[in-house]
Motif scaffolding. Structure first.
Motif: not given
Length: 509
Positions: A7, A29, A32, A43, A45, A252-254
RNA sequence: GCCAGGGUAGCUCAGCGGAAGAGCAGGGGACUCAUAAGCCCUUGGUCGGGAGUUCGAUUCUCCCCCCUGGCACCA
């Protein structure tokens, strides 16, 4: 859980100190990332800073320092805020770092080698004072505003990325992936935007008028346009150019705010597509904060300083508010009154008091030893069912970054637990020795529920979750969100109950 | 100007063709484990205005009013 989780936040532009908007995206963020680690997912980040460009060069000149000095000072402000906000980023990228610059150049070289970049003459209006091209959009009554000074027509050779070639592909990609750009209104905006023909993207600036940038590898007279520089951070830090990239990419996410949607939903995907690199899985754009119904601005003096709230109410409460109240599709209003209402009603009264009354009764009636299950009633079945549903909803909404809904699910359980206390009235059971087995169950149920809650709130409120776990004396227990009948072992001894949130005074209305 | 989205209880919002909902705020009550918290009960809305379709519209259609957002190389 085979796939790793990646992320990102935007890398923030260092022309100013961090504000509430930066804090919001980064907290989102972080929540998450913490959630993913909690459920056992590997993960990564990433957050950081965007340090090149005209604005930075100008800001540094104005203060009489070098651009790098200016960046270093800003970096301190950001990193201090992230520390105070309990941000658990795995890396902190700064675009002036060598590790990044090298890979931006590699990125450009590859685009160039694939024929995705060409040189052409750019015609435009140039403001000498602002040292930049301005668009006719800025004209008022057919004239440029006075603060731009003399605006002259200028021609300049620059490098362009063949973005337009990718338009049909992009439109189809968005159509085929309805969840790619979120929320839906932002997706619609991009789709309508793509109904007009896409221009090619100017990706260079002559070094003669902008020195603070990464040199274009195939032409030393130019530096890279800042957005190319900035966007590449999403891959440069996780191994672009090596086989390490596949571990975390695609992201997975911006997470972004709505103002930089186009760069993330159009510029970035087309660049990646030109290099046959996989698309990020999701792009999520949240709205802005208003303060008391107005746009925040320095001239209005209504800018919310995150540091002030953290100092006054704690990072946990501030993080909770940002997650509970920030809307996705619209702008949200930040008011002190609302903040205090959330603090008192949700945190102090509902959650804090539940934990405190539960643990206090275990101390008072069982000397701090969590009793084993005794006599059960329908009341137990009901709260267990609420916990089951809440947990399922929680996971569903956490995975979708729907924090508002995830927290609602948690608070349904908190409410039910408070009702459970009253409907079972342990203080009455305690007076009658014949009810001892029933009291055992009630206290055990409250201990288990509190233990579960400490896990559920952990991504949002790490310090408070830690304090609650300390009071439950469950520090040594493995963090888990798998519902088990017993978080706490038999004859578990809890610690000392302390209020988690001090109730705040609210001005009389 | 063009294109979207929205106007529902004091506040923030859910509902979107069949008897107006939630949370918070406000009022009342019983209790006492607890941060005078929690629990129970409760006040409160011609669902922006008008017209139409329908047995029936907050929910569908049209018009009007108001608000918000987007309309690229500024990050």
């Amino acid at each position: 859980m085979d796939k790793t989780f990646y992320i990102t936040t935007p890398i923030y532009y260092v022309n100013d100190r961090p504000h509430l908007g930066h804090a919001s995206t980064t907290v989102w963020a972080d929540v998450q990332a913490r959630y993913r680690r909690l459920i056992g997912q590997k993960t990564f980040f990433l957050t950081g800073l965007d340090e090149h460009g005209m604005k930075v060069q100008q800001a540094a000149e104005k203060q009489g320092v070098s651009p790098q000095q200016h960046c270093d000072e800003m970096a301190r402000h950001f990193q201090e805020l992230w520390k105070n906000l309990l941000i658990s980023n795995d890396d902190f990228v700064r675009t002036t770092q060598e590790r990044h610059k090298i890979l931006v150049q590699k990125f450009l070289t590859e685009l160039h080698q694939r024929g995705a970049i060409y040189k052409k003459t750019y015609h435009g209006w140039y403001s000498k004072i602002a040292e930049q091209f301005v668009t006719e959009k800025e004209m008022v009554d057919g004239k440029f505003p006075a603060h731009l000074g003399d605006v002259i027509e200028l021609e300049e050779e620059n490098y362009f990325f063949k973005m337009s070639e990718h338009q049909p592909w992009l439109v189809k990609y968005i159509q085929d992936h309805p969840d790619w750009i979120q929320p839906e209104n932002r997706r619609n905006e991009i789709m309508s935007w793509l109904q007009k023909p896409l221009d090619d993207l100017c990706i260079s600036r002559p070094r003669s008028r902008l020195s603070w940038g990464i040199p274009v590898p195939f032409d030393s007279n130019y530096v890279t346009y800042v957005w190319v520089d900035a966007l590449v951070n999403y891959i440069s830090i996780v191994g672009y150019g090596s086989n390490r990239l596949a571990e975390f990419w695609p992201a997975d996410w911006h997470l972004i705010a709505k103002d930089i949607l186009t760069t993330h939903a159009v510029y970035w995907p087309t660049m990646l597509h030109a290099l046959d690199i996989e698309m990020p899985r999701h792009i999520l754009a949240h709205g802005f904060w208003l303060k008391d119904g107005q746009k925040m601005s320095k001239s209005l003096g209504n800018v919310v300083n995150p540091q002030e709230y953290v100092a006054k109410y704690g990072a946990d409460a501030f993080r909770y508010f940002l997650c509970r109240e920030l809307q996705l599709s619209n702008d949200s209003d930040f008011t002190d009154n609302r903040f205090l209402q959330r603090f008192n009603a949700d945190l102090a009264n509902d959650l804090g008091n539940l934990a405190n009354r539960s643990l206090s009764m275990i101390q008072r009636y069982r000397k701090g030893v969590v009793p084993d299950w005794g006599e059960k009633t329908a009341s137990d079945d009901e709260i267990v069912e609420v916990a089951r549903v809440s947990l399922a909803d929680y996971h569903k909404h956490m995975e979708a970054i729907a924090y508002h809904s995830a927290l609602e699910a948690v608070w349904k359980l908190i409410s039910r637990a408070n009702r459970y206390v009253d409907e079972n009235a342990p203080w009455k059971l305690a007076k009658d020795p014949a009810s001892s087995a029933r009291l055992d169950t009630v206290l055990r149920m409250l201990a288990e529920t509190t233990a579960l809650l400490s896990h559920l709130i952990a991504p949002f409120m790490p310090t408070i979750a830690g304090k609650l776990e300390e009071q439950l004396n469950m520090k040594t227990l493995p963090p888990t969100l798998v519902p088990t009948p017993n978080f706490l072992p038999a004859s578990h001894v809890i610690g000392k109950p302390e209020p988690l949130f001090p109730r705040q005074q609210v001005e009389a209305r």
